[in-house]
Design a protein around this motif. Sequence first.
Motif, PDB file in Angstrom:
ATOM      1  N   LEU A 163       0.902  -1.302   0.045  1.00  0.00           N
ATOM      2  CA  LEU A 163       0.006   0.168  -0.221  1.00  0.00           C
ATOM      3  C   LEU A 163       0.702   1.377   0.073  1.00  0.00           C
ATOM      4  N   GLN A 164       2.208   1.062  -0.133  1.00  0.00           N
ATOM      5  CA  GLN A 164       2.989   2.166  -0.109  1.00  0.00           C
ATOM      6  C   GLN A 164       2.756   3.103   1.234  1.00  0.00           C
ATOM      7  N   LEU A 165       2.624   2.410   2.228  1.00  0.00           N
ATOM      8  CA  LEU A 165       2.584   3.257   3.419  1.00  0.00           C
ATOM      9  C   LEU A 165       3.898   3.471   4.181  1.00  0.00           C
ATOM     10  N   THR A 166       3.896   4.743   4.856  1.00  0.00           N
ATOM     11  CA  THR A 166       5.165   5.054   5.499  1.00  0.00           C
ATOM     12  C   THR A 166       4.882   5.076   7.033  1.00  0.00           C
ATOM     13  N   THR A 167       3.643   4.626   7.440  1.00  0.00           N
ATOM     14  CA  THR A 167       3.249   4.558   9.030  1.00  0.00           C
ATOM     15  C   THR A 167       2.754   3.212   9.346  1.00  0.00           C
ATOM     16  N   SER A 168       2.925   2.814  10.645  1.00  0.00           N
ATOM     17  CA  SER A 168       1.938   1.732  10.749  1.00  0.00           C
ATOM     18  C   SER A 168       0.811   1.814  11.680  1.00  0.00           C
ATOM     19  N   ASP A 169       0.181   2.713  11.244  1.00  0.00           N
ATOM     20  CA  ASP A 169      -1.292   3.145  11.881  1.00  0.00           C
ATOM     21  C   ASP A 169      -2.125   1.959  11.462  1.00  0.00           C
ATOM     22  N   ALA A 170      -3.164   1.727  12.543  1.00  0.00           N
ATOM     23  CA  ALA A 170      -3.900   0.492  12.290  1.00  0.00           C
ATOM     24  C   ALA A 170      -4.903   0.628  11.042  1.00  0.00           C
ATOM     25  N   LEU A 171      -5.272  -0.454  10.336  1.00  0.00           N
ATOM     26  CA  LEU A 171      -6.111  -0.195   9.078  1.00  0.00           C
ATOM     27  C   LEU A 171      -7.336  -0.960   9.426  1.00  0.00           C
ATOM     28  N   PHE A 172      -8.415  -0.928   8.458  1.00  0.00           N
ATOM     29  CA  PHE A 172      -9.676  -1.464   8.617  1.00  0.00           C
ATOM     30  C   PHE A 172      -9.682  -2.301   7.297  1.00  0.00           C
ATOM     31  N   GLY A 173     -10.600  -3.463   7.343  1.00  0.00           N
ATOM     32  CA  GLY A 173     -11.032  -4.236   6.300  1.00  0.00           C
ATOM     33  C   GLY A 173     -12.092  -5.496   6.626  1.00  0.00           C
ATOM     34  N   ARG A 174     -12.373  -6.135   6.025  1.00  0.00           N
ATOM     35  CA  ARG A 174     -13.452  -6.943   6.012  1.00  0.00           C
ATOM     36  C   ARG A 174     -13.018  -8.349   5.172  1.00  0.00           C
ATOM     37  N   GLN A 175     -13.789  -9.250   5.604  1.00  0.00           N
ATOM     38  CA  GLN A 175     -13.866 -10.582   4.817  1.00  0.00           C
ATOM     39  C   GLN A 175     -15.185 -10.963   4.521  1.00  0.00           C
ATOM     40  N   ALA A 176     -15.333 -11.319   3.110  1.00  0.00           N
ATOM     41  CA  ALA A 176     -16.536 -11.659   2.803  1.00  0.00           C
ATOM     42  C   ALA A 176     -16.902 -12.676   1.505  1.00  0.00           C
ATOM     43  N   ILE A 177     -18.011 -13.232   1.403  1.00  0.00           N
ATOM     44  CA  ILE A 177     -18.124 -14.307   0.684  1.00  0.00           C
ATOM     45  C   ILE A 177     -18.872 -13.874  -0.671  1.00  0.00           C
ATOM     46  N   LEU A 178     -18.996 -14.110  -1.835  1.00  0.00           N
ATOM     47  CA  LEU A 178     -19.538 -13.743  -2.911  1.00  0.00           C
ATOM     48  C   LEU A 178     -20.335 -14.959  -3.396  1.00  0.00           C
ATOM     49  N   SER A 179     -21.565 -15.093  -3.386  1.00  0.00           N
ATOM     50  CA  SER A 179     -22.284 -16.312  -3.787  1.00  0.00           C
ATOM     51  C   SER A 179     -22.964 -15.748  -5.441  1.00  0.00           C
ATOM     52  N   ASP A 180     -23.182 -16.800  -6.195  1.00  0.00           N
ATOM     53  CA  ASP A 180     -24.162 -16.706  -7.292  1.00  0.00           C
ATOM     54  C   ASP A 180     -25.292 -16.675  -7.070  1.00  0.00           C
ATOM     55  N   SER A 181     -26.430 -16.635  -8.141  1.00  0.00           N
ATOM     56  CA  SER A 181     -27.661 -16.294  -7.819  1.00  0.00           C
ATOM     57  C   SER A 181     -28.270 -17.816  -7.356  1.00  0.00           C
ATOM     58  N   ASP A 182     -27.590 -18.797  -7.240  1.00  0.00           N
ATOM     59  CA  ASP A 182     -28.045 -20.393  -6.702  1.00  0.00           C
ATOM     60  C   ASP A 182     -27.580 -20.494  -5.382  1.00  0.00           C
ATOM     61  N   GLY A 183     -26.756 -19.456  -4.805  1.00  0.00           N
ATOM     62  CA  GLY A 183     -26.300 -19.564  -3.673  1.00  0.00           C
ATOM     63  C   GLY A 183     -24.693 -20.305  -3.494  1.00  0.00           C
ATOM     64  N   ARG A 184     -24.589 -20.782  -4.624  1.00  0.00           N
ATOM     65  CA  ARG A 184     -22.931 -21.398  -4.467  1.00  0.00           C
ATOM     66  C   ARG A 184     -21.859 -20.180  -4.496  1.00  0.00           C
ATOM     67  N   ARG A 185     -20.937 -20.410  -3.629  1.00  0.00           N
ATOM     68  CA  ARG A 185     -19.777 -19.571  -3.581  1.00  0.00           C
ATOM     69  C   ARG A 185     -18.988 -19.257  -4.649  1.00  0.00           C
ATOM     70  N   ILE A 186     -18.601 -18.358  -5.265  1.00  0.00           N
ATOM     71  CA  ILE A 186     -18.014 -18.080  -6.233  1.00  0.00           C
ATOM     72  C   ILE A 186     -16.655 -17.394  -5.948  1.00  0.00           C
ATOM     73  N   SER A 187     -16.506 -16.584  -4.582  1.00  0.00           N
ATOM     74  CA  SER A 187     -15.253 -16.142  -4.285  1.00  0.00           C
ATOM     75  C   SER A 187     -15.242 -15.949  -2.587  1.00  0.00           C
ATOM     76  N   GLN A 188     -14.186 -15.930  -2.310  1.00  0.00           N
ATOM     77  CA  GLN A 188     -14.145 -15.260  -0.709  1.00  0.00           C
ATOM     78  C   GLN A 188     -12.921 -14.351  -0.968  1.00  0.00           C
TER      79      GLN A 188
END
Length: 177
Positions: free
Chosen positions: A144-169
């Motif tokens: 991320l080309q950061l010069t500091t060590s300040d805390a960052l924020f993020g998330r974890q998510a699942i993407l599912s298709d229209s049939d409810g099948r996982r397409i990505s995490q």
Amino acid sequence: MPEEFAFPISEFYARTSLALPRIEIIPGDAVPEPYRALLAHERDMTSTLERFHGSEIYITALSSEQRGGQYFREVVLRRVSDDVSVEFGANCVNLNRFTPEARWMILQAKVPLGRILRDHGIDHAIQVLNFYRVQPDDRIRRALQLTTSDALFGRQAILSDSDGRRISQVVEILPPL
């Protein structure tokens, strides 16, 4: 699977024998603004980041690996307008859920998955699993080309298709705004 709370970013750290950075799971309402507006939703991050930054987004793959029908990639999303990093992330994509053309685009690792889903008319749902506070390590700071060590924020998510099948995490970590 160990480190499930950080999958798939945990896969890239395991491959390099590096310890995961300090990743703390936090409730969504503990994520400060403007990060909360960028993370606490069930939309793809590509369109969310493009709207916020007023620029199209492209990706730079830092590393990738294909295992059977799964494609793992560790990426930095950048603004087309000025090449500034707007996200560090890791994705595990189920290639078998995509058309050959969409699969080819995913494997080229230039276009964000959210745009591929949109451009190919792939209906999907997003379920946020976790919100994070991350203490960036050298790997994330470099990406991320950061010069500091300040805390960052993020998330974890699942993407599912229209049939409810996982397409990505995915795990998505935002730089300081």
